[in-house]
Design an enzyme around this catalytic site. Sequence first.
Site, mmCIF file in Angstrom:
data_model
loop_
_atom_site.group_PDB
_atom_site.id
_atom_site.type_symbol
_atom_site.label_atom_id
_atom_site.label_comp_id
_atom_site.label_asym_id
_atom_site.label_seq_id
_atom_site.Cartn_x
_atom_site.Cartn_y
_atom_site.Cartn_z
ATOM 1 N N PHE A 39 43.818 36.694 31.846
ATOM 2 C CA PHE A 39 44.082 37.020 32.516
ATOM 3 C C PHE A 39 44.550 38.500 32.335
ATOM 4 O O PHE A 39 45.663 38.274 32.378
ATOM 5 C CB PHE A 39 44.787 36.891 34.203
ATOM 6 C CG PHE A 39 44.558 37.103 35.070
ATOM 7 C CD1 PHE A 39 42.918 36.988 35.545
ATOM 8 C CD2 PHE A 39 45.576 37.715 35.584
ATOM 9 C CE1 PHE A 39 43.294 37.386 37.256
ATOM 10 C CE2 PHE A 39 44.810 38.405 37.057
ATOM 11 C CZ PHE A 39 43.906 38.543 37.899
ATOM 12 N N ASP A 90 50.401 43.010 26.997
ATOM 13 C CA ASP A 90 50.598 42.630 28.484
ATOM 14 C C ASP A 90 51.358 41.984 29.375
ATOM 15 O O ASP A 90 51.326 40.023 28.989
ATOM 16 C CB ASP A 90 48.654 42.017 28.964
ATOM 17 C CG ASP A 90 48.488 41.679 30.492
ATOM 18 O OD1 ASP A 90 49.959 41.986 30.877
ATOM 19 O OD2 ASP A 90 47.572 41.601 31.063
ATOM 20 N N LYS A 111 54.378 45.495 37.625
ATOM 21 C CA LYS A 111 54.156 44.469 38.795
ATOM 22 C C LYS A 111 55.754 44.376 39.311
ATOM 23 O O LYS A 111 56.251 45.479 40.187
ATOM 24 C CB LYS A 111 54.235 42.688 38.764
ATOM 25 C CG LYS A 111 52.723 42.348 38.144
ATOM 26 C CD LYS A 111 52.326 40.896 38.489
ATOM 27 C CE LYS A 111 51.300 40.236 38.053
ATOM 28 N NZ LYS A 111 50.509 40.675 39.059
#
Length: 403
Positions: free
Chosen positions: A142, A227, A256
Amino acid sequence: MTLHTTDFIDIEHRLGAHNYKPLDVVLTRGERVWVWDVDGNRYLDCLSAYSAVNQGHCHPKILAAMVEQAGKLTLTSRAFRNDQLALLYEELAALTDSHKVLPMNSGAEAVETAIKAVRKWGYEVKGVPDGQAEIIVASDNFHGRTLGIVSFSTDPDARGGFGPFAPGFKVVPFGDADALEAAIGPNTVAFLVEPIQGEAGVMIPPAGYFKRVREICTARQVTLILDEIQTGLGRTGKLLAEEHEGIVADVTLIGKALSGGFYPVSAVLSNTDVLGTLKPGQHGSTFGGNPLACAVARAALKVLTDEDMIGNSERMGAYFKAGLADIRSNLVKEVRGRGLMLAVELHPEAGGARRIVEDLRARGVLAKDTHGHTIRIAPPLVVTRDEVDWALERFREALTAAA
């Protein structure tokens, strides 16, 4: 007119696109690890907005930095310089040992930026024929929801109905270094992978996997892109999850928690070889690197380190994981995680994780079900031992009652 939970939900259902299926709780306020709904109920947040609020909800020092900067200058675009960007570069590079920084807004934008940069590196440095660059990714990945990213997703929900898809990607099993090595060809420019697969259910690769991946990528002149948008900035008990195996990626993606949940901020961290291929006009963003974002990110990084949130993540994560493992319930198949990135996987016959997270909500804990049978648990990194104990009691009640 006072609106209640059902009123807000009715409006969302009537006017909003139905691309999410949230729990039926309408939040209105947050502080540290706690959030309150519009009806006055309090909950312990065990999702942290997918790790965006690692520093806790509404951290006062990040809020103060945001308010101060918002009163001075918010946006210039990169057509002009501002007095916050260079300072963010300096502080972020010092913290992460990066040589180059490229700021963006969302995590997905950081991923897209990295894809563009490594392709360009492949053509200009590695000598891959134009238009033939190939990037290897892991199954069950993801990395976001843009069209480019879903082109290499293996999730049918992410891909279904959105084609045609972008070419140039090859999928190998996550955690299988031999499969990676076998998949590399002369036109392979990068391997893009999460250190721990969050959306897939907090899947942790075998010990030594990333050491081997690093060796393979170095030997075959392949750029290693990690990531760390969810795993980075303290979530796993280290600043970056790559530290658990003592490796250094060629390109690291963060986002984030880079803003502590106040503002969309992401960044591509890399070496001069990769990011040095980008020239003026070839990539950018109106909001990327804006002064408000930079001021917020600087404050978010400062409190993360000054207040020992990374160390607390390591300590409280180990304590929380041990407490979850001690719960005696025939529903539980496995408890796994690293730092405060945890998961409880249920047996398929348990009836699904959604009913457990609904029960937890009723008991004052907000967690997230994923892939049908897994409960994701990721409280803010400021959580205390007493708060972990409070949460564990609710998990024990929910898992034993359901059994």
